[in-house]
Design a protein around this motif. Structure first.
Motif, mmCIF file in Angstrom:
data_model
loop_
_atom_site.group_PDB
_atom_site.id
_atom_site.type_symbol
_atom_site.label_atom_id
_atom_site.label_comp_id
_atom_site.label_asym_id
_atom_site.label_seq_id
_atom_site.Cartn_x
_atom_site.Cartn_y
_atom_site.Cartn_z
ATOM 1 N N GLU A 1 0.817 -1.208 0.000
ATOM 2 C CA GLU A 1 0.000 0.000 0.000
ATOM 3 C C GLU A 1 0.856 1.266 0.000
ATOM 4 O O GLU A 1 0.505 2.265 -0.615
ATOM 5 N N ASN A 2 1.977 1.230 0.705
ATOM 6 C CA ASN A 2 2.780 2.444 0.835
ATOM 7 C C ASN A 2 3.725 2.662 -0.332
ATOM 8 O O ASN A 2 4.583 3.537 -0.298
ATOM 9 N N ASP A 3 3.595 1.853 -1.398
ATOM 10 C CA ASP A 3 4.453 2.030 -2.566
ATOM 11 C C ASP A 3 3.763 2.838 -3.668
ATOM 12 O O ASP A 3 4.139 2.753 -4.831
ATOM 13 N N THR A 4 2.753 3.616 -3.300
ATOM 14 C CA THR A 4 1.951 4.356 -4.265
ATOM 15 C C THR A 4 2.803 5.211 -5.196
ATOM 16 O O THR A 4 2.530 5.322 -6.384
ATOM 17 N N THR A 5 3.832 5.827 -4.680
ATOM 18 C CA THR A 5 4.600 6.809 -5.443
ATOM 19 C C THR A 5 5.869 6.237 -6.058
ATOM 20 O O THR A 5 6.703 6.989 -6.561
ATOM 21 N N GLN A 6 6.030 4.907 -6.051
ATOM 22 C CA GLN A 6 7.304 4.324 -6.468
ATOM 23 C C GLN A 6 7.634 4.583 -7.938
ATOM 24 O O GLN A 6 8.804 4.613 -8.315
ATOM 25 N N ASN A 7 6.636 4.782 -8.787
ATOM 26 C CA ASN A 7 6.888 5.003 -10.215
ATOM 27 C C ASN A 7 6.914 6.478 -10.605
ATOM 28 O O ASN A 7 7.063 6.798 -11.787
ATOM 29 N N LEU A 8 6.758 7.354 -9.636
ATOM 30 C CA LEU A 8 6.838 8.780 -9.939
ATOM 31 C C LEU A 8 8.288 9.185 -10.203
ATOM 32 O O LEU A 8 9.214 8.615 -9.629
ATOM 33 N N PRO A 9 8.489 10.168 -11.085
ATOM 34 C CA PRO A 9 9.862 10.632 -11.357
ATOM 35 C C PRO A 9 10.540 11.120 -10.080
ATOM 36 O O PRO A 9 9.890 11.697 -9.198
ATOM 37 N N LYS A 10 11.821 10.891 -9.987
ATOM 38 C CA LYS A 10 12.585 11.294 -8.818
ATOM 39 C C LYS A 10 12.498 12.810 -8.622
ATOM 40 O O LYS A 10 12.692 13.583 -9.552
ATOM 41 N N GLY A 11 12.167 13.216 -7.415
ATOM 42 C CA GLY A 11 12.098 14.635 -7.085
ATOM 43 C C GLY A 11 10.753 15.282 -7.375
ATOM 44 O O GLY A 11 10.552 16.460 -7.044
ATOM 45 N N PHE A 12 9.819 14.540 -7.977
ATOM 46 C CA PHE A 12 8.532 15.126 -8.357
ATOM 47 C C PHE A 12 7.740 15.592 -7.134
ATOM 48 O O PHE A 12 7.222 16.717 -7.098
ATOM 49 N N LEU A 13 7.655 14.746 -6.105
ATOM 50 C CA LEU A 13 6.884 15.104 -4.913
ATOM 51 C C LEU A 13 7.505 16.303 -4.188
ATOM 52 O O LEU A 13 6.789 17.177 -3.688
ATOM 53 N N GLU A 14 8.832 16.319 -4.132
ATOM 54 C CA GLU A 14 9.496 17.450 -3.481
ATOM 55 C C GLU A 14 9.243 18.747 -4.259
ATOM 56 O O GLU A 14 8.995 19.804 -3.674
ATOM 57 N N GLU A 15 9.292 18.648 -5.585
ATOM 58 C CA GLU A 15 9.067 19.823 -6.425
ATOM 59 C C GLU A 15 7.635 20.328 -6.310
ATOM 60 O O GLU A 15 7.382 21.532 -6.348
ATOM 61 N N MET A 16 6.691 19.402 -6.151
ATOM 62 C CA MET A 16 5.271 19.760 -6.076
ATOM 63 C C MET A 16 4.789 19.934 -4.645
ATOM 64 O O MET A 16 3.593 20.086 -4.405
ATOM 65 N N SER A 17 5.679 19.913 -3.681
ATOM 66 C CA SER A 17 5.310 20.013 -2.277
ATOM 67 C C SER A 17 4.432 21.246 -2.022
ATOM 68 O O SER A 17 4.780 22.359 -2.404
ATOM 69 N N GLY A 18 3.275 20.999 -1.409
ATOM 70 C CA GLY A 18 2.344 22.093 -1.131
ATOM 71 C C GLY A 18 1.390 22.356 -2.268
ATOM 72 O O GLY A 18 0.284 22.879 -2.058
ATOM 73 N N LYS A 19 1.809 22.025 -3.474
ATOM 74 C CA LYS A 19 0.968 22.285 -4.642
ATOM 75 C C LYS A 19 0.232 21.042 -5.113
ATOM 76 O O LYS A 19 -0.837 21.120 -5.712
ATOM 77 N N GLY A 20 0.820 19.866 -4.856
ATOM 78 C CA GLY A 20 0.200 18.622 -5.279
ATOM 79 C C GLY A 20 0.276 17.575 -4.196
ATOM 80 O O GLY A 20 1.217 17.551 -3.399
#
Length: 344
Positions: free
Chosen positions: A297-316
């Protein structure tokens, strides 16, 4: 006494998801849960084996369901009525064997029922295409043919993709139309609608089989609002993520909600394409990426590009699952984007 019958795997997933549910699932406290076999082993991915699962469920599930009825009857808890999901077209035959009235449960609108039934009557994909396709006259204007009396004129784009000539989902077309194979065996149809919403459609269906409208089937807080605490359907297959605190920090009509439903599993390339599109819009978003049964369950973001979540922090925000009705009713949601994840 109400008995909810599902597969062993679904019951297991429901139990795992309880900790993430928004409520204590009080709606299930007075409902007994029984299971039947789906014919698949524990290590098989149900999503990737969807066609196989349907066939095996019919073969093995029908036998174990028949044994369940026999057991309940022998225990003095005789089954008096069966309400069945419309995809389980083998249930009425078992009900007939035990002389039990049976209700065909249709979860969509009556208008959708009419379209599917019409398609089933004419059956051939090419004929459906000829009826519903968008033709052009000499002036270049779209022309349509009104073929279902209780519905307005339809463009081909108004229909599900599996009812079009380029149907990329032959198995889904078969599954959708097979629902009507033995509908004449049903005692009633239960429709997720109400009379004032679809007067003509309901009258048309009722002309050949008894229909009972039981909708809209959503928690009462999303209707008249008399019970604001009634926000949960009571059962889930995935642990839900509480997105409300994050949405509460956003301004009205600023969030794009992206969901693929519970069936499609996105490839890494598809996830990257969608990520690129979301980033290019510059808008804030809430994105649900549902994982395969075989993945944690906690592997939801495993296929996202590296750094995407950090870049979108607060916005996505990316989550594995959420309470969709709560999300869609939130004031921050501006747009619901639902992609067809299996088409090129």
């Amino acid at each position: 006494m109400v008995t909810f019958v599902t597969t062993e795997k679904v019951k297991e997933r429901m139990a795992q998801a309880r900790d993430g549910a928004a409520s204590a699932n009080s709606a299930l406290q007075n409902i007994r849960i029984e299971t039947i076999s789906d014919g698949l082993t524990d290590d098989q991915d149900r999503k990737k084996s969807s066609d196989t699962e349907i066939d095996l469920l019919k073969k093995f599930g029908s036998v174990s369901f028949e044994h369940l009825i026999e057991r309940l009857n022998a225990q003095g808890q005789r089954v008096s009525c069966i309400v069945y999901d419309s995809f389980l077209d083998w249930v009425p035959l078992i009900a007939k064997k035990f002389v039990i009235p049976v209700a065909f449960f249709w979860t969509q609108a009556c208008a959708v029922y009419s379209i599917y039934l019409f398609s089933k009557i004419f059956l051939l994909n090419i004929y459906i295409f000829l009826i519903f396709r968008d033709e052009e006259d000499e002036s270049g204007n779209d022309m349509n043919v009104k073929v279902i009396s209780e519905l307005p004129e339809l463009y081909s784009t108004d229909l599900p993709s599996f009812l079009q000539s380029s149907n990329p989902y032959p198995s889904i077309l078969k599954l959708a139309l097979d629902q009507f194979n033995i509908i004449s065996q049903a005692t009633w149809i239960l429709e997720n609608s109400f009379t004032e919403l679809e007067v003509a459609e309901i009258k048309s269906i009722d002309s050949f089989i008894r229909i009972r409208t039981v909708g809209p089937l959503v928690p009462s807080s999303f209707l008249e609002g008399n019970n604001p605490k009634d926000i949960d359907v009571g059962a889930h297959l995935w642990k839900t993520t509480n997105c409300m605190s994050w949405l509460n920090t956003k301004e009205e009509s600023t969030i794009k909600y992206v969901s693929f439903g519970s069936l499609p599993i996105l490839s890494k390339d598809q996830i990257h394409e969608i990520e690129f599109g979301l980033k290019a819009t510059g808008h804030s978003f809430l994105w649900v990426i549902c994982q395969s049964d075989s993945e944690e369950e906690n592997d939801t973001t495993q296929n996202l590009p590296k750094g995407f979540l950090e870049e979108m922090s607060g916005k996505g925000l990316v989550v594995p699952w959420c309470l969709q009705m709560m999300v869609l009713s939130h004031s921050s949601i501006a747009l619901w984007m639902e992609f067809n994840a299996r088409e090129p």
